[in-house]
Scaffold this motif. Structure first.
Motif, short mmCIF file in Angstrom:
data_model
loop_
_atom_site.label_atom_id
_atom_site.label_comp_id
_atom_site.label_asym_id
_atom_site.label_seq_id
_atom_site.Cartn_x
_atom_site.Cartn_y
_atom_site.Cartn_z
N LEU A 38 -7.42 20.85 -5.22
CA LEU A 38 -7.23 19.41 -5.24
C LEU A 38 -5.93 19.02 -4.55
O LEU A 38 -4.87 19.60 -4.79
CB LEU A 38 -7.21 18.90 -6.68
N SER A 39 -6.01 18.04 -3.66
CA SER A 39 -4.86 17.62 -2.87
C SER A 39 -3.93 16.72 -3.66
O SER A 39 -4.25 16.25 -4.76
CB SER A 39 -5.34 16.87 -1.63
N GLU A 40 -2.77 16.46 -3.08
CA GLU A 40 -1.86 15.47 -3.64
C GLU A 40 -2.46 14.08 -3.41
O GLU A 40 -3.16 13.85 -2.43
CB GLU A 40 -0.49 15.57 -2.97
N PRO A 41 -2.19 13.12 -4.31
CA PRO A 41 -2.79 11.79 -4.17
C PRO A 41 -2.23 11.03 -2.97
O PRO A 41 -1.07 11.18 -2.59
CB PRO A 41 -2.44 11.10 -5.49
N TYR A 42 -3.09 10.21 -2.39
CA TYR A 42 -2.72 9.33 -1.28
C TYR A 42 -2.97 7.91 -1.76
O TYR A 42 -4.13 7.51 -1.98
CB TYR A 42 -3.56 9.65 -0.04
N SER A 43 -1.90 7.13 -1.94
CA SER A 43 -2.02 5.76 -2.45
C SER A 43 -2.19 4.79 -1.29
O SER A 43 -1.40 4.79 -0.35
CB SER A 43 -0.77 5.38 -3.27
N LEU A 44 -3.21 3.98 -1.39
CA LEU A 44 -3.53 3.01 -0.35
C LEU A 44 -3.57 1.61 -0.95
O LEU A 44 -4.11 1.41 -2.05
CB LEU A 44 -4.89 3.33 0.28
N GLN A 45 -2.98 0.64 -0.25
CA GLN A 45 -2.98 -0.75 -0.68
C GLN A 45 -3.64 -1.60 0.39
O GLN A 45 -3.18 -1.66 1.53
CB GLN A 45 -1.56 -1.24 -0.94
N VAL A 46 -4.74 -2.26 0.02
CA VAL A 46 -5.47 -3.14 0.93
C VAL A 46 -5.20 -4.57 0.51
O VAL A 46 -5.53 -4.98 -0.61
CB VAL A 46 -6.98 -2.84 0.91
N GLU A 47 -4.57 -5.35 1.39
CA GLU A 47 -4.25 -6.74 1.10
C GLU A 47 -5.44 -7.63 1.42
O GLU A 47 -6.06 -7.49 2.48
CB GLU A 47 -3.03 -7.18 1.91
#
Length: 336
Positions: A214-223
């Motif tokens: 399992l990879s490290e988390p990738y946080s994404l913010q969609v406006e």
């Protein structure tokens, strides 16, 4: 010692003689793959076309190709991972080549036992066309590395409608991975190595059925895209457009009715023999013509009446004259 050296020399000469005009090329001789992934071993070969038996040139034809594991010559009873003459090849190994020039091998769902050296061998319809490239391709299986997420853009913030691609990769294999994607800890239906997220969240990935990767988390913010204000003039514009359309429709209907009436009048004139003008100008002309005819008729009547009166007066004068003449004649007769 000399006997052993002589045998080695003859073996080398035999291999060299058999290798004339024959080549097997591996673009790379070593690679690594993550357990559970798919790895492809590119390979091309050039078979020997013919050989001389001292009197004539004998053509050669390839009749068998195979891949073996951890064997230098890959012949005889050596177990192979794929054999064109076998019907029991393991489904994890797939030959992507042919019997002419392509000898590519693909290994699916890589296992720890694939940590080995793989070699390609060709065999012709005569032993002089047999050949094995002893260099081979060495595969190193990585069993403990975590996957990592690579983004197509550095900024982790994007507006609604913008595109972003995430790639689930490892230190060894960067393609043909069967992975599981997660958003906020919940598995997604996508299982390809790439993902195009459409909403905000924390994304992770791992090799299918191997949670340790399992990879490290990738946080994404969609406006969210801002709503554009509604133009206050829109209702007025809509009203004007509607009014114009209604006026056009009414005018068209009026023209249609007028044409229908004129057509009916023309039809009636044709059937009844009546003369009725089609145009207002024609109506005016007809009225003038009718007035002129009436005036002409009255003039003719006056002339006729005057003629009659004059005739009557003339006849009466003649009668009086004849009476007077008779009286004079009677008087003269009496005197005589």
């Amino acid at each position: 010692m000399e006997v052993c050296t002589e045998k080695t020399l003859w073996s080398f000469m035999f291999l060299l003689t058999g290798a004339v005009g024959v080549t097997v090329i591996y673009p790379f001789t070593s690679t690594c793959a993550v357990r559970g992934s798919t790895v492809t071993l590119p390979c091309t070969f050039t078979p020997r076309k013919s050989f001389s038996d001292g009197q004539r040139e004998v053509p050669l034809k390839i009749v068998r190709v195979l891949w073996c594991k951890n064997h230098e010559i890959c012949q005889g009873p050596t177990p192979s991972v794929w054999d064109s003459n076998s019907t029991n090849n393991k489904p994890r190994y797939q030959y992507l080549g042919d019997m002419k020039t392509n000898c590519t091998l693909q290994i699916r769902d890589v296992q720890q036992g694939d940590n080995a050296t793989f070699r390609f061998r060709m065999e012709a319809d005569n032993s002089k066309g047999h050949f094995t490239n002893q260099t081979g391709v060495t595969v190193r299986v990585d069993d403990g590395s975590k996957m990592r997420i690579i983004s197509s853009r550095e900024d982790k913030k994007l507006s609604s409608g913008e595109n972003l691609a995430l790639l689930c990769a490892s230190v060894c294999t960067f393609h043909q991975l069967e992975v599981t994607w997660f958003k906020d800890g919940h598995a997604l239906s996508e299982n390809g190595s790439s993902l195009e997220p459409l909403s905000s969240g924390s994304y992770t990935c791992a090799l299918k059925s191997i949670k340790e990767t399992l990879s490290e988390p990738y946080s994404l913010q969609v406006e969210a895209e801002e709503q554009q204000p509604v133009d206050g003039n829109l209702p007025l514009i809509a009203g004007v457009v509607s009014g114009v359309l209604l006026a056009v429709i009414a005018f068209t209907l009026f023209i249609f009715i007028i044409r229908r009436k004129l057509a009916a009048a023309e039809h009636q004139r044709t059937d009844g023999g009546e003369t009725e003008p089609k145009h207002p100008d024609d109506i005016y002309s007809s009225i003038q013509e009718e007035s002129h005819r009436q005036e002409t008729s009255r003039a003719v009547e006056d002339v006729s009446y005057a003629s009659v009166q004059f005739k009557h007066s003339h006849e009466r004068s003649r009668h009086v004259e004849e009476v007077d003449n008779a009286v004079v004649y009677s008087s003269l007769a009496s005197r005589g």
